[in-house]
Write an enzyme that holds these catalytic residues in place. Structure first.
Site, PDB file in Angstrom:
ATOM      1  N   ARG A  29       7.305  26.544   8.691  1.00 23.94           N
ATOM      2  CA  ARG A  29       6.279  28.084   8.982  1.00 23.94           C
ATOM      3  C   ARG A  29       6.526  28.248  10.017  1.00 23.94           C
ATOM      4  NH1 ARG A  29       2.883  27.040   2.629  1.00 23.94           N
ATOM      5  NH2 ARG A  29       4.661  27.108   2.255  1.00 23.94           N
ATOM      6  N   ARG A  76      16.311   3.714  10.172  1.00 21.78           N
ATOM      7  CA  ARG A  76      16.612   3.170  11.580  1.00 21.78           C
ATOM      8  C   ARG A  76      17.530   3.365  11.595  1.00 21.78           C
ATOM      9  NH1 ARG A  76      10.814   2.250  12.155  1.00 21.78           N
ATOM     10  NH2 ARG A  76      10.424   0.885  10.904  1.00 21.78           N
ATOM     11  N   GLY A 108      10.924   4.110  19.017  1.00 23.65           N
ATOM     12  CA  GLY A 108      12.139   4.262  19.274  1.00 23.65           C
ATOM     13  C   GLY A 108      13.508   5.797  19.227  1.00 23.65           C
ATOM     14  N   ASP A 132       0.993   3.476  13.339  1.00 23.65           N
ATOM     15  CA  ASP A 132       1.009   2.354  14.498  1.00 23.65           C
ATOM     16  C   ASP A 132      -0.016   2.910  16.089  1.00 23.65           C
ATOM     17  OD1 ASP A 132       2.309   0.527  12.998  1.00 23.65           O
ATOM     18  OD2 ASP A 132       4.377   0.385  14.312  1.00 23.65           O
ATOM     19  N   LYS A 218     -23.527 -16.358   5.692  1.00 19.26           N
ATOM     20  CA  LYS A 218     -22.920 -15.977   5.090  1.00 19.26           C
ATOM     21  C   LYS A 218     -21.834 -15.953   3.992  1.00 19.26           C
ATOM     22  CE  LYS A 218     -21.814 -12.458   8.659  1.00 19.26           C
ATOM     23  NZ  LYS A 218     -20.654 -11.672   9.651  1.00 19.26           N
ATOM     24  N   GLU A 227       0.224  -7.970  12.494  1.00 23.54           N
ATOM     25  CA  GLU A 227       1.390  -9.113  11.544  1.00 23.54           C
ATOM     26  C   GLU A 227       1.828  -9.401  13.268  1.00 23.54           C
ATOM     27  OE1 GLU A 227       4.450  -6.570   9.835  1.00 23.54           O
ATOM     28  OE2 GLU A 227       3.975  -4.204  11.654  1.00 23.54           O
ATOM     29  N   GLN A 260       0.722   0.223   3.227  1.00 28.58           N
ATOM     30  CA  GLN A 260       0.165   0.508   4.255  1.00 28.58           C
ATOM     31  C   GLN A 260       1.121   1.620   4.718  1.00 28.58           C
ATOM     32  OE1 GLN A 260      -1.392  -1.981   7.137  1.00 28.58           O
ATOM     33  NE2 GLN A 260      -0.402  -3.713   5.889  1.00 28.58           N
ATOM     34  N   ARG A 261       2.224   2.233   4.436  1.00 29.63           N
ATOM     35  CA  ARG A 261       2.881   3.500   5.175  1.00 29.63           C
ATOM     36  C   ARG A 261       2.451   4.792   3.934  1.00 29.63           C
ATOM     37  NH1 ARG A 261       7.366   1.244   8.315  1.00 29.63           N
ATOM     38  NH2 ARG A 261       8.474   1.709   5.803  1.00 29.63           N
TER      39      ARG A 261
END
Ligand code: F6P
Length: 328
Positions: A29, A76, A108, A132, A218, A227, A260-261
């Site tokens: 745009r 990738r 990358g 990340d 607790k 990870e 998560q992505r």
């Protein structure tokens, strides 16, 4: 002085992240607004080498600001790391009449852009898109805010079942080199321990902390494990280790993985992406190149790509301290 740039290519590269579509929309745009032609390059550098191009106008990006993933697809690409691969890409861009490109991606992807510029003097501009949040030169990358909210939402749900059964959960989150997702989502979700690549606390400290947690009353616990954590055991091995050394605990594991992505980007990521897209196009038209648009103290800033790719952003020590205090 009139800009010589008449046609700008835009593409997404590397791991996708929520908000990439908002960034594509913004680039397209802004080009339309300024009377510049915009070409979508599909599948990152792979599509660039194959000439997978499509002209995009303002209406091509209707109704995508709210969508996760990337309409341009991502990849990738190993071949672009070679001189031959980059030559193929240059030939395709030249054939299409593309004068400059905006790459939305991570480390990358920026390294590839920089090499390409060195070889062909081709104007390139980067926008940081990765969950990340590990790119130097920007306090936030597009997708990070959405990802941590997704993780917090998942952990809230895990906590419901963990507390119903008085269980300990190891929850693995993304971040193969950095612990920003783990630390931020861990503090936000009230995790008892957070294991990140930047800090190897060791297995003894983990056991001590779990013992203290139990002794303090607790009944359930959540341990977030990035990870790329360096403790030397993955979440399944950690479960076995703790069950062996602390049989008082009934342990379960949850690996959140690629969920998560995905998902609709948060308002924060949409606004960030919209701002960065405008800045990227305007900067190219001002004759700038080899830079990445970032945000620092709420202001957009430009950082040389060569700087941005040098290292990962450091973990926030103050947040580690907050996390330690909160687990009391
Ligand atoms: O770079 C973003 C990221 O989501 C990392 O946190 C994760 O390690 C990696 O991508 C996973 O990549 P892939 O989808 O290629 O398996």
């Amino acid at each position: 002085m009139a800009s010589e740039i008449k046609k700008i290519g835009v593409f997404t590269s590397g791991g996708d992240s929520p908000g990439m579509n908002a960034a594509i929309r913004s680039v397209v745009r802004t080009c339309a607004y300024l009377g510049i032609e915009c070409v979508g390059i599909y599948r990152g550098y792979q599509g660039m080498m194959e000439g997978d191009f499509k002209t995009l106008d303002a209406r091509s990006v209707n109704n995508i600001i709210n969508k996760g993933g990337t309409i341009l697809k991502s990849a990738r690409c190993e071949e672009f790391r070679t001189k031959e691969g980059r030559k193929k890409a240059y030939d395709q861009l030249t054939k299409e009449g593309i004068d400059a490109f905006v790459v939305i991606g991570g480390n990358g992807s920026f390294t590839g852009a920089l090499l390409f510029n060195e070889e062909y003097k081709f104007p390139v501009m980067g926008i940081p898109g990765t969950i990340d949040n590990d790119i130097l030169g920007s306090s936030y990358t597009i997708g990070f805010d959405t990802a941590i909210n997704t993780v917090v939402d998942a952990i809230d749900k895990i906590r419901d079942t963990a507390s119903s059964h008085n269980r300990l959960f190891f929850v693995e989150v993304m971040g193969r080199d950095v612990g920003h997702i783990a630390l931020n989502a861990g503090v936000g979700a009230g995790a008892e321990e957070i294991l990140i690549p930047e800090q190897n606390l060791g297995l003894e400290r983990l056991l001590d902390s779990l013992k203290r947690s139990k002794a303090s009353g607790k009944s359930s616990s959540i341990v977030i494990v990035a990870e790329g954590d360096k403790i030397g055991k993955n979440v399944f091995e950690l479960k076995e280790y703790v069950e062996e050394h602390l049989p008082i605990y009934d342990v379960r594991v949850s690996v959140l993985g690629h969920m998560q992505r995905g998902g609709n980007p948060t308002c924060f990521d949409r606004v960030l992406a919209s701002r960065m897209g405008v800045k990227a196009v305007e900067s190219i038209l001002e004759g700038k190149s080899n830079l990445m648009v970032g945000i620092k103290d709420t202001k957009l800033v430009l950082t040389p790509l060569a700087e941005a790719i040098k290292a990962h952003t450091e973990i926030d020590e103050e947040l580690i301290r907050v996390s330690d205090i909160m687990t009391t």
